[in-house]
Design an enzyme around this catalytic site. Structure first.
Site, PDB file in Angstrom:
ATOM      1  CB  THR A   1      -0.828  -3.816   9.224  1.00 54.27           C
ATOM      2  OG1 THR A   1      -1.498  -2.658   8.757  1.00 54.27           O
ATOM      3  CG2 THR A   1       0.151  -4.299   8.171  1.00 54.27           C
TER       4      THR A   1
ATOM      5  CE  LYS B   1      -8.842 -23.924   5.621  1.00 44.99           C
ATOM      6  NZ  LYS B   1     -10.105 -23.214   5.725  1.00 44.99           N
ATOM      7  NE  ARG B   2      -9.209 -18.231  -0.807  1.00 46.72           N
ATOM      8  CZ  ARG B   2      -9.086 -17.249   0.086  1.00 46.72           C
ATOM      9  NH1 ARG B   2      -9.633 -17.382   1.276  1.00 46.72           N
ATOM     10  NH2 ARG B   2      -8.439 -16.158  -0.202  1.00 46.72           N
TER      11      ARG B   2
ATOM     12  CB  THR C   1      17.846  -6.279   8.650  1.00 42.76           C
ATOM     13  OG1 THR C   1      17.901  -7.490   9.411  1.00 42.76           O
ATOM     14  CG2 THR C   1      18.460  -6.520   7.287  1.00 42.76           C
TER      15      THR C   1
ATOM     16  CG  ASN D   1      -0.272   0.224   2.525  1.00 41.08           C
ATOM     17  OD1 ASN D   1       0.958   0.222   2.597  1.00 41.08           O
ATOM     18  ND2 ASN D   1      -1.049   0.418   3.587  1.00 41.08           N
TER      19      ASN D   1
ATOM     20  CE1 TYR E   1       6.897  -4.071  13.350  1.00 40.77           C
ATOM     21  CE2 TYR E   1       8.312  -4.637  15.198  1.00 40.77           C
ATOM     22  CZ  TYR E   1       8.076  -4.605  13.830  1.00 40.77           C
ATOM     23  OH  TYR E   1       9.023  -5.096  12.958  1.00 40.77           O
TER      24      TYR E   1
ATOM     25  NE  ARG F   1      13.441   0.585  10.011  1.00 37.16           N
ATOM     26  CZ  ARG F   1      13.126  -0.463   9.264  1.00 37.16           C
ATOM     27  NH1 ARG F   1      13.221  -1.676   9.747  1.00 37.16           N
ATOM     28  NH2 ARG F   1      12.718  -0.305   8.013  1.00 37.16           N
TER      29      ARG F   1
HETATM   30  P1  NAD Z   1       9.586  -1.224   5.253  1.00 35.59           P
HETATM   31  O1  NAD Z   1       8.773  -0.252   6.016  1.00 35.59           O
HETATM   32  O2  NAD Z   1      10.578  -0.695   4.264  1.00 35.59           O
HETATM   33  O3  NAD Z   1       8.666  -2.266   4.490  1.00 35.59           O
HETATM   34  C1  NAD Z   1       7.355  -2.570   4.883  1.00 35.59           C
HETATM   35  C2  NAD Z   1       6.465  -2.490   3.642  1.00 35.59           C
HETATM   36  O4  NAD Z   1       5.123  -2.866   4.023  1.00 35.59           O
HETATM   37  C3  NAD Z   1       6.388  -1.069   3.087  1.00 35.59           C
HETATM   38  O5  NAD Z   1       6.591  -1.098   1.689  1.00 35.59           O
HETATM   39  C4  NAD Z   1       4.966  -0.627   3.427  1.00 35.59           C
HETATM   40  O6  NAD Z   1       4.445   0.319   2.518  1.00 35.59           O
HETATM   41  C5  NAD Z   1       4.230  -1.947   3.418  1.00 35.59           C
HETATM   42  N1  NAD Z   1       2.983  -1.930   4.195  1.00 35.59           N
HETATM   43  C6  NAD Z   1       2.792  -1.436   5.450  1.00 35.59           C
HETATM   44  N2  NAD Z   1       1.523  -1.618   5.836  1.00 35.59           N
HETATM   45  C7  NAD Z   1       0.879  -2.234   4.811  1.00 35.59           C
HETATM   46  C8  NAD Z   1      -0.452  -2.672   4.597  1.00 35.59           C
HETATM   47  N3  NAD Z   1      -1.404  -2.514   5.535  1.00 35.59           N
HETATM   48  N4  NAD Z   1      -0.756  -3.271   3.408  1.00 35.59           N
HETATM   49  C9  NAD Z   1       0.193  -3.422   2.449  1.00 35.59           C
HETATM   50  N5  NAD Z   1       1.471  -3.024   2.584  1.00 35.59           N
HETATM   51  C10 NAD Z   1       1.813  -2.437   3.768  1.00 35.59           C
HETATM   52  O7  NAD Z   1      10.337  -2.140   6.348  1.00 35.59           O
HETATM   53  P2  NAD Z   1      11.308  -3.396   6.191  1.00 35.59           P
HETATM   54  O8  NAD Z   1      12.472  -3.142   7.061  1.00 35.59           O
HETATM   55  O9  NAD Z   1      11.526  -3.728   4.757  1.00 35.59           O
HETATM   56  O10 NAD Z   1      10.440  -4.524   6.894  1.00 35.59           O
HETATM   57  C11 NAD Z   1       9.833  -5.601   6.178  1.00 35.59           C
HETATM   58  C12 NAD Z   1       9.251  -6.594   7.172  1.00 35.59           C
HETATM   59  O11 NAD Z   1      10.306  -7.134   7.997  1.00 35.59           O
HETATM   60  C13 NAD Z   1       8.227  -5.990   8.146  1.00 35.59           C
HETATM   61  O12 NAD Z   1       7.193  -6.916   8.360  1.00 35.59           O
HETATM   62  C14 NAD Z   1       9.031  -5.786   9.424  1.00 35.59           C
HETATM   63  O13 NAD Z   1       8.206  -5.833  10.567  1.00 35.59           O
HETATM   64  C15 NAD Z   1       9.988  -6.966   9.358  1.00 35.59           C
HETATM   65  N6  NAD Z   1      11.197  -6.700  10.159  1.00 35.59           N
HETATM   66  C16 NAD Z   1      12.170  -5.859   9.687  1.00 35.59           C
HETATM   67  C17 NAD Z   1      13.277  -5.601  10.470  1.00 35.59           C
HETATM   68  C18 NAD Z   1      14.401  -4.703  10.012  1.00 35.59           C
HETATM   69  O14 NAD Z   1      15.301  -4.447  10.815  1.00 35.59           O
HETATM   70  N7  NAD Z   1      14.443  -4.237   8.782  1.00 35.59           N
HETATM   71  C19 NAD Z   1      13.397  -6.190  11.749  1.00 35.59           C
HETATM   72  C20 NAD Z   1      12.369  -7.021  12.198  1.00 35.59           C
HETATM   73  C21 NAD Z   1      11.280  -7.287  11.383  1.00 35.59           C
HETATM   74  N1  UDP Z   2      17.850   5.580  18.242  1.00 37.75           N
HETATM   75  C1  UDP Z   2      18.702   6.655  18.471  1.00 37.75           C
HETATM   76  N2  UDP Z   2      18.649   7.713  17.607  1.00 37.75           N
HETATM   77  C2  UDP Z   2      17.828   7.734  16.518  1.00 37.75           C
HETATM   78  C3  UDP Z   2      16.975   6.623  16.288  1.00 37.75           C
HETATM   79  C4  UDP Z   2      17.009   5.567  17.185  1.00 37.75           C
HETATM   80  O1  UDP Z   2      19.486   6.676  19.436  1.00 37.75           O
HETATM   81  O2  UDP Z   2      17.854   8.726  15.775  1.00 37.75           O
HETATM   82  C5  UDP Z   2      17.930   4.428  19.187  1.00 37.75           C
HETATM   83  C6  UDP Z   2      16.586   3.906  19.684  1.00 37.75           C
HETATM   84  O3  UDP Z   2      16.146   4.621  20.832  1.00 37.75           O
HETATM   85  C7  UDP Z   2      16.923   2.460  20.001  1.00 37.75           C
HETATM   86  C8  UDP Z   2      17.979   2.104  18.945  1.00 37.75           C
HETATM   87  O4  UDP Z   2      18.517   3.348  18.487  1.00 37.75           O
HETATM   88  O5  UDP Z   2      17.511   2.357  21.270  1.00 37.75           O
HETATM   89  C9  UDP Z   2      17.440   1.323  17.757  1.00 37.75           C
HETATM   90  O6  UDP Z   2      16.313   2.016  17.286  1.00 37.75           O
HETATM   91  P1  UDP Z   2      15.520   1.614  15.949  1.00 37.75           P
HETATM   92  O7  UDP Z   2      14.373   2.574  15.860  1.00 37.75           O
HETATM   93  O8  UDP Z   2      16.445   1.529  14.795  1.00 37.75           O
HETATM   94  O9  UDP Z   2      14.982   0.132  16.166  1.00 37.75           O
HETATM   95  P2  UDP Z   2      14.488  -0.750  17.405  1.00 37.75           P
HETATM   96  O10 UDP Z   2      15.523  -1.788  17.504  1.00 37.75           O
HETATM   97  O11 UDP Z   2      14.388   0.064  18.659  1.00 37.75           O
HETATM   98  O12 UDP Z   2      13.156  -1.231  16.952  1.00 37.75           O
END
Ligand code: NAD
Ligand code: UDP
Length: 323
Positions: A92, A105-106, A175, A34, A145, A186
């Site tokens: 979400t 499943k389907r 990541t 979205n 979350y 982040r």
């Molecule tokens: P991101 O925000 O770049 O990607 C998330 C994507 O989901 C975006 O493109 C956003 O537009 C889409 N989205 C959000 N709500 C939606 C909805 N209701 N319907 C359709 N699309 C929707 O973040 P990311 O880092 O690429 O994360 C991808 C996935 O990995 C997420 O589920 C996140 O929770 C999980 N994850 C990421 C990290 C990380 O460090 N990058 C860590 C833990 C989990």
């Molecule tokens: N953080 C920070 N400065 C920033 C953004 C985040 O010091 O500008 C800190 C945040 O409070 C947390 C850590 O960095 O302790 C990682 O934050 P992030 O939002 O990347 O992910 P989280 O692991 O907390 O989901």
């Protein structure tokens, strides 16, 4: 063999890299998003490929397609953006998971769910192993979350037990990499954007809290290994880089690589429920998937900073004011 593969959240940071790989392997890729926390620029280079299709759709509404595999990545991932509309965030996670499981499943598809280290909350067990049940505040500002992702994991395993859906659950630890939204909020994207623009580096709290940072290429190797791995291995499995750094150390490293001499400032108090430490135990991934990360934090930051320097930041709209 070419498969039909649905990637929800496919225009996001991780989703778009995954789409690149799947298209290159010749699969028929459906990218559903979205565009809440992303933009089409992440996938614009794929739009002309005959085996790639973009679908603008919200996962809280059901979606039907004939597919063989589903990577369920749709969910805002940055604390500021997921806290902006917390009710939407939990919908979400939970309704998105239900809709994808219903579809799986389907049509008999295998579904891989992007879960998170946030299921461990502010952990008392360190490093975190998959059998640790976590320490999450169920009524705090991160709960939309954390609890959303925990409920999605529950749904994955209930659909598996009750309906034999072939599920895979991956707990992703922080990541980073190219295509992170510059206004994602982040820590890695904030620090790099600030360093590249010569602004102060905003440390929350005193910067002694720790995280473990995994480069996106390493993570995607593991995600694909998990999706295509042993039939009887459903997870949950931790995927991340076990190197552990304080947030202050990360800030110093970013400034060292990016140049420009930005100062580190303690910009605001530590946000509520912000985990004080985080580091994955990846023994299970090593054993089951033969996987471990290869890219050091310095090398990954060099690549990510090079991308931020080449990106036109004026083209990015902050998804919410919280970055
Ligand atoms: P991101 O925000 O770049 O990607 C998330 C994507 O989901 C975006 O493109 C956003 O537009 C889409 N989205 C959000 N709500 C939606 C909805 N209701 N319907 C359709 N699309 C929707 O973040 P990311 O880092 O690429 O994360 C991808 C996935 O990995 C997420 O589920 C996140 O929770 C999980 N994850 C990421 C990290 C990380 O460090 N990058 C860590 C833990 C989990
Ligand atoms: N953080 C920070 N400065 C920033 C953004 C985040 O010091 O500008 C800190 C945040 O409070 C947390 C850590 O960095 O302790 C990682 O934050 P992030 O939002 O990347 O992910 P989280 O692991 O907390 O989901």
């Amino acid at each position: 063999m070419a498969m039909r593969i649905l990637v929800t959240g496919g225009a996001g940071f991780l989703g778009s890299h995954l789409c690149d790989r799947l298209v290159a392997q010749g699969h028929d890729v459906l990218c559903l998003d979205n565009l809440f926390t992303s933009q089409k620029s992440n996938i614009v280079h794929l739009l002309d490929h005959h085996n790639f299709e973009f679908i603008r759709h919200d996962v809280i509404d059901p979606y039907k397609a004939e597919v063989d595999q589903i990577y369920n990545f749709a969910c805002p991932a940055a604390p500021g953006h997921y806290q902006y509309n917390p009710i939407k965030t939990i919908k979400t996670s939970v309704m998105g998971a239900m809709n994808m499981l219903g579809l799986a499943k389907r049509v008999g598809a295998r579904v891989l769910h992007a879960s998170t280290s946030e299921v461990y909350g502010d952990p008392e067990v360190h490093p975190q192993t998959e059998d640790y049940r976590g320490c999450v505040n169920p009524i705090g500002i991160r709960a939309c979350y954390d609890e959303g992702k925990r409920a999605a994991e529950t749904l994955m395993f209930d659909y598996h037990r009750q309906h034999s859906v072939d599920v895979r659950v991956v707990r992703i630890f922080n990541t980073y990499g190219p295509r992170m939204h510059p206004y994602d909020g982040r820590v890695v994207s904030n620090f790099i954007r600030q360093a590249v623009q010569g602004e102060p580096i905003t440390i929350y709290g005193d910067g002694s809290q720790t995280r473990s940072f995994c480069y996106c290429d390493d993570l995607l190797d593991a995600m694909m290994a998990m999706m295509n791995g042993p039939d009887d291995f459903h997870g949950p499995v931790n995927i991340g880089n076990p190197g552990e750094f304080t947030i202050r150390e990360l800030g110093e490293l970013v400034v060292d690589i990016a140049g420009g001499g930005s100062e580190l400032v303690e910009a605001r108090p530590l946000p509520a429920d912000d985990p004080l430490q985080r580091k994955p135990d990846i023994s299970l991934a090593r054993r089951q998937l033969g996987w471990e990360p290869k890219i050091s934090l310095r090398e990954g930051l060099e690549r990510t900073i090079a991308w931020f320097k080449s990106a036109d930041m004026s083209q990015y709209r902050p998804p919410t004011p919280n970055y």
